[in-house]
Write a protein that holds these residues in place. Structure first.
Motif, short mmCIF file in Angstrom:
data_model
loop_
_atom_site.label_atom_id
_atom_site.label_comp_id
_atom_site.label_asym_id
_atom_site.label_seq_id
_atom_site.Cartn_x
_atom_site.Cartn_y
_atom_site.Cartn_z
N THR A 1 0.87 -1.17 0.00
CA THR A 1 0.00 0.00 0.00
C THR A 1 0.90 1.22 0.00
O THR A 1 1.91 1.26 0.71
N ALA A 2 0.53 2.21 -0.83
CA ALA A 2 1.38 3.39 -0.95
C ALA A 2 0.56 4.63 -1.24
O ALA A 2 -0.58 4.55 -1.70
N LEU A 3 1.17 5.77 -1.01
CA LEU A 3 0.62 7.07 -1.39
C LEU A 3 1.45 7.56 -2.57
O LEU A 3 2.68 7.57 -2.50
N VAL A 4 0.78 7.93 -3.65
CA VAL A 4 1.49 8.42 -4.83
C VAL A 4 1.82 9.90 -4.63
O VAL A 4 0.94 10.71 -4.39
N ASN A 5 3.11 10.21 -4.71
CA ASN A 5 3.55 11.60 -4.60
C ASN A 5 3.66 12.25 -5.97
O ASN A 5 3.32 13.41 -6.14
N SER A 6 4.14 11.49 -6.95
CA SER A 6 4.24 11.98 -8.32
C SER A 6 4.42 10.78 -9.25
O SER A 6 4.88 9.73 -8.83
N ILE A 7 4.01 11.01 -10.50
CA ILE A 7 4.21 9.99 -11.54
C ILE A 7 4.80 10.71 -12.74
O ILE A 7 4.32 11.76 -13.15
N SER A 8 5.86 10.13 -13.29
CA SER A 8 6.46 10.67 -14.50
C SER A 8 6.68 9.54 -15.48
O SER A 8 6.38 8.38 -15.17
N ASP A 9 7.20 9.84 -16.63
CA ASP A 9 7.49 8.80 -17.60
C ASP A 9 8.54 7.86 -17.03
O ASP A 9 9.66 8.28 -16.73
N GLY A 10 8.15 6.63 -16.80
CA GLY A 10 9.11 5.62 -16.38
C GLY A 10 9.32 5.44 -14.89
O GLY A 10 10.03 4.54 -14.47
N SER A 11 8.71 6.31 -14.04
CA SER A 11 8.88 6.11 -12.60
C SER A 11 7.74 6.77 -11.83
O SER A 11 7.00 7.60 -12.36
N ALA B 1 -3.57 9.57 -9.58
CA ALA B 1 -2.98 10.91 -9.57
C ALA B 1 -2.23 11.11 -8.25
O ALA B 1 -2.46 10.39 -7.28
N PRO B 2 -1.32 12.09 -8.23
CA PRO B 2 -0.65 12.39 -6.98
C PRO B 2 -1.66 12.63 -5.86
O PRO B 2 -2.70 13.25 -6.07
N GLY B 3 -1.35 12.07 -4.68
CA GLY B 3 -2.24 12.18 -3.53
C GLY B 3 -3.12 10.95 -3.34
O GLY B 3 -3.76 10.80 -2.30
N ASP B 4 -3.16 10.06 -4.34
CA ASP B 4 -4.00 8.85 -4.25
C ASP B 4 -3.30 7.76 -3.47
O ASP B 4 -2.09 7.56 -3.59
N LYS B 5 -4.09 7.02 -2.68
CA LYS B 5 -3.60 5.79 -2.04
C LYS B 5 -3.81 4.67 -3.04
O LYS B 5 -4.87 4.59 -3.68
#
Length: 113
Positions: free
Chosen positions: A45-55, A88-92
């Motif tokens: 389980t994680a909280l998404v801080n950011s998503i970019s191409d490849g990571s 999106a950023p902020g999502d669990k």
């Protein structure tokens, strides 16, 4: 009595890892991964801080199956990573991590919680 207490603690610790492996809610039926990849998958389980191409930068809970404490880190996204739904950023989310031939883990799938 000490032996019983120690044995109980060890059993509880070992069982928690097995329980964690079987209690995730990610549906694997539509994923294009080999049986060996699916067998070695680790869920977190994680909280998404950011998503970019490849990571993706995530803050994840402890992952006892691989000895990781809770932390914030960049994790590579596999080229064919399955992102289920809008993330999106902020999502669990629940992450499915796959170990590569280099011994490093990468995100094979991500699903909003």
């Amino acid at each position: 009595m000490k032996r019983f207490t120690f044995s109980s603690i060890v059993l509880a610790f070992c069982a928690s890892g097995a329980f964690a492996q079987t209690t995730h809610s990610m549906d694997h039926s539509g994923m294009h991964m080999s049986d060996s990849q699916m067998e070695g998958a680790v869920h977190a389980t994680a909280l998404v801080n950011s998503i970019s191409d490849g990571s993706a930068n995530v803050s994840h809970d402890p992952i006892p199956e691989i000895g990781w404490p809770g932390m914030t880190m960049d994790l590579p996204l596999l080229a064919d990573a399955q992102i289920m739904g809008d993330v999106a950023p902020g999502d669990k989310v629940t992450l499915m991590l796959l170990k590569g031939s280099d011994g490093m883990y990468a995100i094979g799938a991500m699903m909003p919680n």
